[in-house]
Design a protein around this motif. Sequence first.
Motif, PDB file in Angstrom:
ATOM      1  N   ARG A  96       0.878  -1.170   0.000  1.00 52.25           N
ATOM      2  CA  ARG A  96       0.000   0.000   0.000  1.00 52.25           C
ATOM      3  C   ARG A  96       0.916   1.220   0.000  1.00 52.25           C
ATOM      4  NH1 ARG A  96      -4.543  -0.259   3.679  1.00 52.25           N
ATOM      5  NH2 ARG A  96      -3.261   1.163   4.906  1.00 52.25           N
ATOM      6  N   GLU A 102       0.630   4.229   0.709  1.00 51.42           N
ATOM      7  CA  GLU A 102       0.603   5.136   1.872  1.00 51.42           C
ATOM      8  C   GLU A 102       1.469   4.617   3.016  1.00 51.42           C
ATOM      9  OE1 GLU A 102      -1.951   3.492   0.522  1.00 51.42           O
ATOM     10  OE2 GLU A 102      -3.497   2.942   1.978  1.00 51.42           O
ATOM     11  N   ASP A 103       1.741   3.280   3.025  1.00 56.48           N
ATOM     12  CA  ASP A 103       2.561   2.705   4.099  1.00 56.48           C
ATOM     13  C   ASP A 103       4.035   3.079   3.984  1.00 56.48           C
ATOM     14  OD1 ASP A 103       0.290   1.537   5.022  1.00 56.48           O
ATOM     15  OD2 ASP A 103       0.852  -0.536   4.529  1.00 56.48           O
ATOM     16  N   PRO A 114      -2.613  -2.955   6.149  1.00 56.42           N
ATOM     17  CA  PRO A 114      -1.643  -1.948   6.615  1.00 56.42           C
ATOM     18  C   PRO A 114      -0.375  -2.609   7.138  1.00 56.42           C
ATOM     19  CG  PRO A 114      -3.846  -1.478   7.446  1.00 56.42           C
ATOM     20  CD  PRO A 114      -3.928  -2.805   6.783  1.00 56.42           C
TER      21      PRO A 114
END
Length: 430
Positions: free
Chosen positions: A57, A59-60, A90
Motif C-alpha cells: 500500500r 501510503e505505508d 496496513p
Amino acid sequence: MLSVEEALEKILGCVSVLPGEGRSVLEALGHVLAEDVVSDIAVPPQDNSAMDGYALRVEDIAGAGPACPRTLRVLGTVAAGESGGYTVGPGEAVRIMTGAPVPSGASGVVPFEDTDETTRTDRSNIGIRTTIAAGDNIRLAGEDISRGSLIMEKGSLIGPAEVGVLASLGRRTVKVIRRPVVAILATGDELLEAGEPLVPGKRYNSNSYSLAALVRYYGGIPRILGIARDSEDSVVAGLRRGLAADMLITSGGVSRGDYDVVKDVLAKQGEIGFWTVRMKPGKPLAFGLIRGADEDGAVRMKPHLGLPGNPVSVMTTFELFGRPAIFKMMGKKDFGLRTVEAVMVDSLKNTDGRRIYARVRLEERGGEYLARLTGLQGSGILTSMSRANGLAIIPEDWAEAKPGDKVAVVIPAWQDVASRETLGGVPLDS
Ligand code: AMP
Ligand code: MG
C-alpha cells in the motif's frame, strides 16, 4: 482499343469478393477479415506487476528513503501464473514477480533494487527504501484490450501483429475471405514441359510458371492445368479442367495468328469482353465470363482472363489486370502499385500510340531516381524482366522518351529491390 484503365474497370466489374471461411489464426496471415473482431475478455485479464519486487500500500511507505527505510511484514510470494490469494493490509507486503497478479489491497509495486532484500536474513520482513505513487509498476487489467471493444474491423488485413492480437484474445480461428483458386492454362502447339527433349520448332512453357508464381506471390492458389494445343477441342478440354476455380487464366492464342483459338472458344462458351488494350507489351487481351460449376454444383460464371503468349506480355498484363482481380476477390481495397518519378537514361520510341511499360533498373542518384532500360524491350525477352526493378510508363501520346525525360515508374512488389533481397512477402505455402 481500350485504355488500360477502361480494361481494368471492365474486369473488376465482373469479379466479386469471395465468401469468408474459418481459418486458424496463423493461417489467416495475409487474409482480409470477414468478421468484426470484438473481445470478450480483457487483456491483460488482471492487474499484474510490471517488475519483480514487493506489492504494497503506497501510503505505508510515505517518507521512505535509503536512510529511513519502512519495514513491512511479508505475507508470501506470488509468481506469474499463480493466483496468490493474498490481501495486503496496513504494514504488509507481498513479494511479487513480473506478470503475477497484484494482490488485493496493494496499490503499487516497489522493485527489488529499492529494498534491502539482498542484505537481509529474516525474510518475513522487508525494508523499503523509496516512495512510489499509486499505480506505479502495475499493468492494469484491460490496458491493452478492454472487454467488449472492437479490436479489428471486417475488411482489414491480417499481418503478423494481428495474428498475435487474435491469439492474445484466446482465439483459435477467425473468419477471413478465402483465397482465390486460379487455374492456369498455357496454349500453343510449340510448347514443351520441362523434362521433355527440346526438338526443332519447340520451346519450353514458361508462362504457366511465371503466372503461378505471380498468383502465389499475391495470395492466390495457382492450379497449373498444363498445355492446350492450338485447337478448339484441346482448349475447351483444358478450360473444362479449370471450371471449379475462381478464375481462369490462359496464355497465348489471343492475337490475330492462324491458330488463335482462345477467343473463338470464349465467344462460344461464355461472353467475350474485349481483346485489345492500348498498351505495350500486351495489346491482345481477352476477357470474358465462362460457365463453370462450384463444389456445391451451382453453375456460376467464372472470370476468364486471356493473356497474350509472349512471356513479358504475360507478366505485365497479369500485373495490371490479374493482380487487381485477385486482390478484389480477396477483399482487398487498394489495387494501386507503388509509383516513383524517375529520369530516363535511354531513349525509347513509341511508334503506335500505346502506353509502353518498359523494363527498367532504377538507381537512386543525388536524391532522384534514374531509370535505365534493362536491355532489349521485345515482349519475348524475359530476362529483361528479371533484371528490372520497375516498369517505366511511356505515355500513349509520346512519340519518344528521351534521356532526361521524367517518367512514372511503377514498382510491382516482387520487383522491389528490398523485398527481392529478403524475399519479403513471398508466401511459402500454396
Ligand atoms: P501467341 O500469343 O500464342 O501467338 O504467342 C506469342 C509468343 O509467345 C510465341 O512466340 C510463343 O511461342 C510464346 N509463348 C506462348 N505461350 C508460351 C508459354 N506458355 N511459354 C513460353 N512462351 C510462350
Ligand atoms: Mg500461340
